[in-house]
Design a protein around this motif. Structure first.
Motif, short mmCIF file in Angstrom:
data_model
loop_
_atom_site.label_atom_id
_atom_site.label_comp_id
_atom_site.label_asym_id
_atom_site.label_seq_id
_atom_site.Cartn_x
_atom_site.Cartn_y
_atom_site.Cartn_z
N ASN A 162 20.80 5.70 19.35
CA ASN A 162 21.33 6.01 18.01
C ASN A 162 21.83 4.74 17.32
O ASN A 162 22.92 4.71 16.75
N ASP A 163 21.01 3.70 17.34
CA ASP A 163 21.37 2.42 16.72
C ASP A 163 21.49 2.60 15.21
O ASP A 163 20.53 2.96 14.54
N PRO A 164 22.67 2.33 14.63
CA PRO A 164 22.84 2.54 13.19
C PRO A 164 22.10 1.54 12.33
O PRO A 164 21.98 1.73 11.11
N SER A 165 21.60 0.44 12.92
CA SER A 165 20.90 -0.57 12.12
C SER A 165 19.47 -0.17 11.78
O SER A 165 18.84 -0.79 10.94
N ILE A 166 18.94 0.86 12.43
CA ILE A 166 17.57 1.31 12.17
C ILE A 166 17.62 2.62 11.39
O ILE A 166 17.99 3.66 11.92
N GLN A 167 17.24 2.55 10.13
CA GLN A 167 17.26 3.73 9.27
C GLN A 167 15.87 4.13 8.79
O GLN A 167 15.67 5.26 8.38
N THR A 168 14.92 3.21 8.85
CA THR A 168 13.55 3.49 8.41
C THR A 168 12.57 2.94 9.43
O THR A 168 12.65 1.77 9.80
N VAL A 169 11.63 3.78 9.89
CA VAL A 169 10.60 3.37 10.83
C VAL A 169 9.24 3.75 10.26
O VAL A 169 9.03 4.90 9.87
N GLU A 170 8.33 2.78 10.20
CA GLU A 170 7.00 3.01 9.66
C GLU A 170 5.95 2.55 10.67
O GLU A 170 5.98 1.39 11.11
N PHE A 171 5.03 3.42 11.01
CA PHE A 171 3.86 3.09 11.82
C PHE A 171 2.63 3.45 11.01
O PHE A 171 2.48 4.59 10.58
N ARG A 172 1.74 2.48 10.81
CA ARG A 172 0.53 2.71 10.03
C ARG A 172 -0.69 2.30 10.85
O ARG A 172 -0.80 1.15 11.27
N TYR A 173 -1.57 3.25 11.09
CA TYR A 173 -2.82 3.02 11.81
C TYR A 173 -2.55 2.41 13.19
O TYR A 173 -3.15 1.42 13.58
N GLN A 174 -1.63 3.02 13.92
CA GLN A 174 -1.26 2.53 15.23
C GLN A 174 -1.52 3.58 16.30
O GLN A 174 -1.49 4.79 16.02
N HIS A 175 -1.76 3.14 17.51
CA HIS A 175 -1.83 4.03 18.66
C HIS A 175 -0.50 3.89 19.41
O HIS A 175 -0.27 2.88 20.08
N ILE A 176 0.34 4.86 19.27
CA ILE A 176 1.69 4.76 19.81
C ILE A 176 1.95 5.88 20.80
O ILE A 176 1.25 6.90 20.82
N ASP A 177 2.95 5.68 21.62
CA ASP A 177 3.36 6.70 22.59
C ASP A 177 4.27 7.69 21.87
O ASP A 177 5.47 7.48 21.74
N LEU A 178 3.68 8.77 21.39
CA LEU A 178 4.45 9.73 20.58
C LEU A 178 5.47 10.49 21.41
O LEU A 178 6.50 10.91 20.88
N GLN A 179 5.20 10.68 22.68
CA GLN A 179 6.17 11.39 23.50
C GLN A 179 7.45 10.57 23.66
O GLN A 179 8.55 11.10 23.56
N GLN A 180 7.29 9.28 23.85
CA GLN A 180 8.45 8.42 23.96
C GLN A 180 9.19 8.35 22.63
O GLN A 180 10.43 8.40 22.59
N LEU A 181 8.44 8.25 21.52
CA LEU A 181 9.07 8.20 20.21
C LEU A 181 9.78 9.51 19.89
O LEU A 181 10.88 9.52 19.32
#
Length: 481
Positions: free
Chosen positions: A40-59
């Motif tokens: 729950n890091d307060p410094s991260i308020q916006t996250v954008e992933f575009r055309y990426q292969h990411i681990d959605l379960q972890q996210l």
């Protein structure tokens, strides 16, 4: 890399390969980002992933209990997951609703550990085929992350092949999400069945305060389901239905129940709306509860009759619409004159866009005789610019922005500059003050108002000369600046 975890974190497809400038591979960055989100890091308020292969379960697990993340954008990224997906036998235990009031979160099945409500009851065969590609990712994201998150404000899942299954997952997961205000599902291949699943639940009764919904490029068009979405989201302000299959009959069904509801902006560009649909949309503008400010109908075959019906049935008796866009609607002089006649005494509409139609000089002159502040007449058939300049010089003191590019006008550089001069002078506010100053029955204008006018005209010597010529007393202020 300046900062690994700024307030806005963005990973684009251009960052997919490691570089000398980046100390970490994108997968490592993703892993560390998820660690920070789970804490729950307060410094991260916006996250954008575009055309990426990411681990959605972890996210998803990282976002589950995060209350500081406000915006999550997964553009064309809901594809890759980590971990397993339940089998068809396990899914049979996950079709009923279950909500733990004490823990304020959905219950989980004792057998599978997955949330107890996903689809109620299943209406299609539960086989592993429905979990291909993006369907696997959206299931994990919805029921391991979004269902438990209580801080997300904006969610962008555009350009993911969600389909009807993904729409159902999103609808179910967000049923108890009180903070989400913006949802983007454009280019998600929802089609009519996906639209039906989005229209199932009454979000207003569930406490959802969705204010913006984007459903463009989805081949949807059932007016009954669209009306249900509007009825079930009574806080909705912006609705984008562009590039779909909305027809005249859908327009009638869409606004039949409650008109435009709480909408402030409605985008129906590039659909299949003709004169009948325009008439239905116009009739709903007369309702007393209508607060619509922006109506976009670009790229629909309205024609002259459709434009006249929209203006006569709606704009003439409406006091809320400010922005009307009718680009590429096959409107000629007859339609433009009909719109202008209804706008001549209508003070609320300020901007009119008639780009790429078939207007001539008569239609342009009619539009210039309205109290609009911005008119776009580019890519039409206007030939006589001198008539336009005459109207601007003699009577129009409200128009501040006029676009007449790409018209076959018999014009000179001098007349073109004149049209620009009068609209710029209107934008400074000088013409109205001069009119007030020169009127004998009105009290003189205080000189304290003129410095602001001079500031706006600083970059236009011709405007300054006009002011000095018609109001010599302002020369003292001009010298002091």
């Amino acid at each position: 890399m300046q900062s690994l975890f700024p307030a806005i974190f963005c990973l684009d497809h251009e960052d997919s390969l490691p570089s000398r400038m980046s100390p970490l591979h994108p997968s490592q960055v993703h892993h560390r980002l998820c660690q920070r989100l789970s804490k729950n890091d307060p410094s991260i308020q916006t996250v954008e992933f575009r055309y990426q292969h990411i681990d959605l379960q972890q996210l998803a697990k990282a976002c589950a209990n995060n209350t500081n993340l406000k915006t999550l954008e997964l553009v064309a990224s809901v594809q890759s997951i980590g971990g397993g997906i339940p089998s068809s036998e396990e899914l049979e235990h996950i079709y009923y609703n279950g909500y733990d009031e004490e823990q304020q979160r959905p219950q989980r099945s004792l057998k599978t550990g997955f949330p107890c409500f996903m689809i109620q009851p299943p209406r299609w065969p539960l086989t592993n085929e429905i979990f291909s590609g993006s369907s696997r990712g959206i299931y994990v994201l919805a029921f391991d992350g979004l269902m438990y998150n209580r801080g997300l404000v904006s969610l962008d899942l555009s350009q993911n092949c969600l389909g009807r299954f993904g729409a159902s997952c999103i609808q179910q997961a967000l049923r108890y999400h009180p903070t989400l205000k913006r949802l983007n599902l454009s280019r998600c291949q929802l089609e009519e069945e996906g639209l039906q699943r989005l229209a199932t639940h009454n979000n207003s009764k569930l406490g959802i305060v969705l204010e913006e919904l984007v459903l463009s490029h989805n081949r949807i068009g059932n007016g009954i389901f669209l009306g249900k979405i509007l009825f079930h989201n009574q806080n909705l302000k912006i609705l984008d239905l562009s590039y779909n299959c909305v027809t005249d009959r859908d327009c009638e069904n869409f606004v039949a129940a409650c008109g435009y509801g709480s909408l402030l902006s409605l985008d129906l560009a590039s659909n299949r709306i003709s004169g009948i649909g325009a008439s239905a949309l116009g009739a709903s503008l007369q309702l007393s509860n209508t607060a619509l400010q922006s109506l976009i109908l670009d790229g629909n075959p309205l024609g002259d009759q459709g434009a006249i019906s929209l203006a006569t049935n709606g704009l003439a008796n409406n006091a809320s619409v400010v922005d009307l866009s009718l680009k590429k609607c096959n409107i000629g002089d007859k339609g433009a004159i009909g719109i202008a006649e209804n706008l001549s005494c209508h003070q609320s509409v300020k901007e009119l866009y008639l780009t790429s139609n078939s207007l001539g000089t008569a239609g342009a002159v009619a539009c210039l005789q309205t109290p609009l502040t911005k008119i776009d007449l580019a890519f039409n058939n206007i030939r006589e610019e001198q008539e336009v300049v005459s109207i601007l010089q003699s009577s129009n003191m409200t128009l501040k922005d006029l676009d007449m590019r790409q018209n076959p006008m018999r014009t000179s550089r001098h007349s073109s500059c004149q049209a620009n001069f009068w609209t710029t002078l209107n934008a400074t506010g000088a013409r109205r003050l001069l009119q007030h100053q020169q009127h004998s029955q009105l009290a003189p204008v205080s000189m304290s108002l003129w410095p602001q006018i001079l500031e706006r005209a600083t970059d236009r010597p011709d405007c300054l000369y006009y002011l000095l010529k018609h109001l010599p007393g302002i020369a003292i202020l001009a010298q002091s600046r």
